[in-house]
Design a protein around this motif. Structure first.
Motif, PDB file in Angstrom:
ATOM      1  N   THR A   1     100.476  29.633  21.598  1.00  0.00           N
ATOM      2  CA  THR A   1      99.581  28.501  21.828  1.00  0.00           C
ATOM      3  C   THR A   1     100.286  27.197  21.453  1.00  0.00           C
TER       4      THR A   1
ATOM      5  N   TYR B   1      99.836  35.712  20.938  1.00  0.00           N
ATOM      6  CA  TYR B   1      99.512  34.693  21.922  1.00  0.00           C
ATOM      7  C   TYR B   1     100.234  33.402  21.543  1.00  0.00           C
TER       8      TYR B   1
ATOM      9  N   GLY C   1      94.027  23.702  20.589  1.00  0.00           N
ATOM     10  CA  GLY C   1      94.996  24.689  21.035  1.00  0.00           C
ATOM     11  C   GLY C   1      94.882  24.978  22.517  1.00  0.00           C
ATOM     12  N   GLN C   2      96.008  25.091  23.173  1.00  0.00           N
ATOM     13  CA  GLN C   2      96.063  25.447  24.585  1.00  0.00           C
ATOM     14  C   GLN C   2      97.132  26.510  24.787  1.00  0.00           C
TER      15      GLN C   2
ATOM     16  N   GLY D   1      98.052  30.314  25.293  1.00  0.00           N
ATOM     17  CA  GLY D   1      97.568  31.677  25.113  1.00  0.00           C
ATOM     18  C   GLY D   1      98.381  32.706  25.853  1.00  0.00           C
TER      19      GLY D   1
END
Length: 381
Positions: free
Chosen positions: A188, A186, A202-203, A205
């Motif tokens: 992030t 992922y 965290g953003q 994904g």
């Protein structure tokens, strides 16, 4: 001596690894005409062709041998996952040497035995490649502390979840064997949540495939893939659909899931038992008319009646091999008693577990050969 110039088109050896549930199996299902060997039983919700879950290392090897013999019937062999397959390998080695665990060998010898056996397995997979069938190995990822010899300090990095002890050599073997190692994770981003930039969250994904080496993960490819791209088979399809082999050049197709069952040795392993097809002809489902009695249960065929009864209390790893080769409990008892291990009338369920796994399963090829010799010695055979 013959000089071969230019590129040589052949089937590909691929390893994909990443966290659990990220989509490794779903990606592998999009390769040309895949057949799965599901070592951990995680593809039950997927519309794919698969062989029975192997319960022993010997059964896994025989499944690979069977796929190799199928020619152009399949385009890709998927082993999902290779780290669960490694556990079968370790169990086989320990049972064969009557050890409780790989550490019991001492001086790292257990890891050497496992690496040698896995190396032979990779050679078998290379034979599948030579038969024109792609091989895809999926694996889980693990985070390890890594320190380069010429650098100060250490850092975390992802690698294959194989041989988690320092003495293990299996991860390196698998990476060297593969043409392509793809790391899936992922992606992030760290975003500041205050004006000073001291607090972050965290953003993102997005599921991303990484195809080249990085200090934080293992990856490689020989096909000029971008460093990273979305988890989408279309970024890889040109590599596998453009192969020169007649077998692997067919376009990838998603076929309907079929059933597979084991067949006698004369028939060669597993056979398609999909209910929608009988001898290649479509079969239309029919329902009885209202008010009419249901038809009597169909009598078993002559072949079904001749199949030996195999008790359910036999350990699964041995029972699966007995079913595959149509070996009865009595035939096992004859061979075992002839070798002086147990009296003739001892049920297999009473055999020592170590004897079953280490001798009967671990040396199944020799055991089955003795059973065949016993069959040939019977009168009127």
């Amino acid at each position: 001596m013959q000089v071969i110039s230019g590129k040589v088109e052949k089937a590909k050896k691929v390893v994909t690894y990443g966290p659990e549930g990220i989509g490794k199996s779903s990606l592998a299902a999009q390769f040309p005409r895949p057949i799965f060997i599901d070592t951990e039983g995680s593809t039950t919700e997927m519309e794919v062709d698969r062989l029975p879950k192997p319960t022993s290392w010997e059964m896994l090897r025989q499944q690979v041998e069977w796929v190799k013999q199928q020619g152009s019937r399949f385009g890709t062999l998927v082993i999902d996952t290779i780290d669960w397959a490694e556990m079968l390998c370790v169990e086989s080695i320990c049972a064969k040497h009557q050890k409780n665990g790989v550490e019991d060998f001492g001086y790292g010898k257990g890891y050497i035995y496992v690496a040698e056996e896995l190396g032979r397995f990779l050679n078998l997979l290379s034979d599948v490649i030579e038969a024109g069938i792609h091989v895809v190995l999926t694996a889980h990822a693990q985070i390890i502390k890594f320190e380069q010899p010429d650098e100060m300090g250490a850092y975390d990095r992802y690698q294959l979840k194989l041989g988690q002890k320092t003495g293990s050599r299996t991860a390196a073997l698998v990476k060297e064997w593969a043409d392509m190692v793809l790391f899936i994770n992922y992606k992030t981003f760290s975003v500041a949540t205050d004006k000073e930039g001291k607090k972050n969250k965290g953003q993102g994904g997005t599921r991303t495939v990484y195809a080249t080496h990085h200090p934080a993960w293992d990856a490689k490819n020989r096909h000029g893939l971008p460093d990273e791209f979305p988890l989408d088979y279309r970024y890889l399809s040109h590599i596998f659909n453009g192969s020169g082999s007649a077998n692997v050049s067919a376009p990838a197709q998603q076929q309907s899931s079929e059933g597979w069952s084991m067949q006698s040795p004369e028939g060669g392993g597993w056979v398609n038992t999909a209910p929608s097809q009988v001898y290649g002809q479509p079969q239309s489902p029919t329902q009885p008319d209202a008010g009419q009695p249901l038809a009597q249960e169909q009598q078993p065929s002559a072949d079904e009646a001749l199949k030996p009864h195999i008790p359910n209390d036999i350990p699964p790893s041995l029972r699966d091999l007995m079913v595959q080769h149509q070996v009865s409990e009595n035939e096992i008892q004859i061979v075992v008693s002839n070798k002086g291990y147990y009296p003739m009338d001892t049920p297999i369920s009473n055999y020592d577990k170590g004897f079953v796994e280490g001798v009967l399963v671990g040396a199944w090829q020799q055991v089955f050969q003795m059973i065949q010799e016993t069959r040939n010695d019977l009168p009127f055979n």
